[in-house]
Design a protein around this motif. Structure first.
Motif, PDB file in Angstrom:
ATOM      1  N   HIS A  44       0.846  -1.361  -0.386  1.00  0.00           N
ATOM      2  CA  HIS A  44       0.030  -0.489   0.015  1.00  0.00           C
ATOM      3  C   HIS A  44       1.155   1.112   0.436  1.00  0.00           C
ATOM      4  N   THR A  47       2.443   2.477  -2.908  1.00  0.00           N
ATOM      5  CA  THR A  47       1.740   2.557  -3.908  1.00  0.00           C
ATOM      6  C   THR A  47       1.657   3.688  -3.932  1.00  0.00           C
ATOM      7  N   ARG A  48       1.767   4.106  -3.345  1.00  0.00           N
ATOM      8  CA  ARG A  48       1.191   6.135  -2.204  1.00  0.00           C
ATOM      9  C   ARG A  48       2.961   6.813  -2.463  1.00  0.00           C
ATOM     10  N   PHE A  54      -0.234  -4.230 -10.863  1.00  0.00           N
ATOM     11  CA  PHE A  54      -1.897  -4.862 -10.191  1.00  0.00           C
ATOM     12  C   PHE A  54      -1.991  -5.513 -12.024  1.00  0.00           C
ATOM     13  N   GLN A 153       0.522   2.609 -11.259  1.00  0.00           N
ATOM     14  CA  GLN A 153      -0.221   2.616 -10.130  1.00  0.00           C
ATOM     15  C   GLN A 153       0.616   3.868  -8.744  1.00  0.00           C
ATOM     16  N   TYR A 193      -7.725   2.771 -10.033  1.00  0.00           N
ATOM     17  CA  TYR A 193      -9.191   2.903  -8.913  1.00  0.00           C
ATOM     18  C   TYR A 193      -8.028   3.007  -7.585  1.00  0.00           C
ATOM     19  N   THR A 194      -7.436   3.950  -7.522  1.00  0.00           N
ATOM     20  CA  THR A 194      -6.593   3.644  -6.127  1.00  0.00           C
ATOM     21  C   THR A 194      -6.081   4.745  -5.904  1.00  0.00           C
ATOM     22  N   GLU A 196      -4.470   7.392  -7.104  1.00  0.00           N
ATOM     23  CA  GLU A 196      -3.087   8.196  -7.270  1.00  0.00           C
ATOM     24  C   GLU A 196      -2.849   7.942  -9.018  1.00  0.00           C
ATOM     25  N   ARG A 229      -4.831  -3.478  -3.140  1.00  0.00           N
ATOM     26  CA  ARG A 229      -5.623  -2.237  -3.739  1.00  0.00           C
ATOM     27  C   ARG A 229      -7.170  -1.957  -2.797  1.00  0.00           C
ATOM     28  N   ASN A 230      -7.444  -3.338  -2.103  1.00  0.00           N
ATOM     29  CA  ASN A 230      -8.505  -2.901  -1.476  1.00  0.00           C
ATOM     30  C   ASN A 230      -7.890  -1.946  -0.630  1.00  0.00           C
ATOM     31  N   LEU A 232      -6.251   0.978  -0.812  1.00  0.00           N
ATOM     32  CA  LEU A 232      -6.179   2.054  -1.590  1.00  0.00           C
ATOM     33  C   LEU A 232      -7.384   2.618  -1.706  1.00  0.00           C
ATOM     34  N   ARG A 233      -8.365   1.873  -2.731  1.00  0.00           N
ATOM     35  CA  ARG A 233      -9.799   2.142  -3.058  1.00  0.00           C
ATOM     36  C   ARG A 233     -10.869   3.062  -2.112  1.00  0.00           C
TER      37      ARG A 233
END
Length: 377
Positions: A44, A47-48, A54, A153, A193-194, A196, A229-230, A232-233
């Motif tokens: 997580h 990705t940020r 993904f 992402q 879908y994040t 970002e 992914r969950n 983040l979204r």
């Protein structure tokens, strides 16, 4: 698994996931990576701060084409399809005849009366059948099962793409087109879908592993599983179909009215004309009641509040239920989305979540929980 259960489907990247040490789980009928050895929190945060790759090949890809394609798609969704310019993408909602949400999707105007559509994995067979049944007489509906889908992402995704696909950096959020990444032909849009910046990349299944290895060879990029992914979204305030939206929720209840453009709402030849329009438009203009609303919630104690947790007025009766919730890595506090009675949906309202029988105080807050960083130019 029972003898009658269908075997899990493997994406074109299944072997690579196993090689990378992913923990594989069933999801939407597929064997999918939930996390890699680094773990959900590290994925997580990567990705940020950098860029995550993904595998979203479980999602459905299709092409709707023909002179009537745009007008036909408008009969299925409360969104402006006809007015979408070539080279641009838009979020859409497939509705049933009662205004319930069959699925949420993305559609892209390829030009030449052709639209590229991405639907959710768990819904894709039903979606394709629904689209074919409703508009298959007016246009061609072509599933694309021989294509994989990857999402790159994070704040360094654009730099990676510019290095491997020079010119891709000219695209802004919700635009895209055909290009080559390291010589591999793809179709990519600047979306995800994040919350970002990033790209979603459709590629022939035969080229998917080569593309994934090329992207993972870049120093900024790490593989990311479904778990991150969950999270983040959810931080981005984005709905997960089957949790936060489904056929029991209308776009108005789900706080997705931003996805219904003005041309489909009031007056003019193209207002209404979609399934459930009477109910949805009446909820929009206030002539029909809206009993509940999707809201963002933050726990005031450090107790994670998960989906299906009951929500109550402090010291009183039930007013709703959590649909998604976790301890959010970026904001480092428990967050959730859920539905509450409209009377309790205002920002600042205090609500108790009943976690193992004990009340956890929560407050209704604006979403997203983490500001979006889409690149708009």
């Amino acid at each position: 698994m029972s003898a009658a259960a269908a075997p899990l489907i493997h994406t074109p990247l299944h072997g690579l996931h196993v090689e990378l040490g992913a923990r594989m789980v069933p999801f939407a009928g597929y064997s999918m990576p939930v996390q890699y050895p680094a773990g959900l929190i590290a994925e997580h945060r990567h990705t940020r701060t950098a860029s995550g790759l993904f595998d979203i090949s479980h999602m459905g890809q299709l092409r709707v084409s023909g002179p009537e394609a745009a007008a036909a798609l408008e009969t299925l969704m409360p969104v402006d399809v006809i007015g979408l310019a070539p080279g641009k993408q838009r979020y859409g909602l497939l509705l049933d005849d009662d205004g319930g949400i069959l699925d949420d999707l993305m559609f892209f105007n390829e030009g030449g009366d052709s639209f590229f559509v991405i639907v959710n994995g768990a819904c894709k067979a039903a979606d394709i059948a629904h689209i074919q049944a409703r508009i298959g007489q007016r246009c061609t509906v072509q599933p694309l099962p021989d294509h994989a889908l990857l999402a790159l992402q994070g704040p360094q995704a654009a730099a990676v793409m510019a290095r491997l696909a020079p010119g891709s950096e000219r695209h802004v959020f919700m635009t895209g087109g055909t290009m080559a990444i390291g010589g591999i032909p793809v179709f990519a849009t600047r979306s995800g879908y994040t919350g970002e910046d990033g790209f979603e990349i459709s590629v022939a299944a035969a080229d998917a592993e080569r593309l994934a290895r090329l992207l993972l060879a870049q120093p900024e990029v790490a593989p990311i599983g479904l778990g991150a992914r969950n999270s983040l979204r959810l931080e981005a305030g984005l709905c997960l179909y089957g949790n936060d939206i489904d056929t029991t929720t209308t776009p108005v209840e789900a706080a997705l009215t931003w996805a219904i453009q003005k041309v489909r709402r009031t007056g003019g030849a193209r207002a209404g004309g979609f399934p459930g329009a009477g109910k949805v438009l009446a909820q929009l203009d206030g002539t029909a009641p809206v009993a509940r609303r999707r809201v963002g919630l933050v726990a005031l104690e450090r107790v994670p509040v998960r989906e299906h947790t009951a929500l109550h007025v402090p010291g009183g009766g039930a007013v709703g239920e959590v649909t998604s919730g976790l301890l959010a890595p970026t904001v480092d506090r428990p967050i959730a989305m859920g539905y509450v009675d409209t009377a309790h949906a205002a920002v600042g309202t205090r609500i108790d979540a009943l976690v193992r029988g004990k009340p956890v105080p929560m407050e209704v807050v604006p979403m997203p929980f983490v500001p979006a960083r889409y690149y708009r130019g």
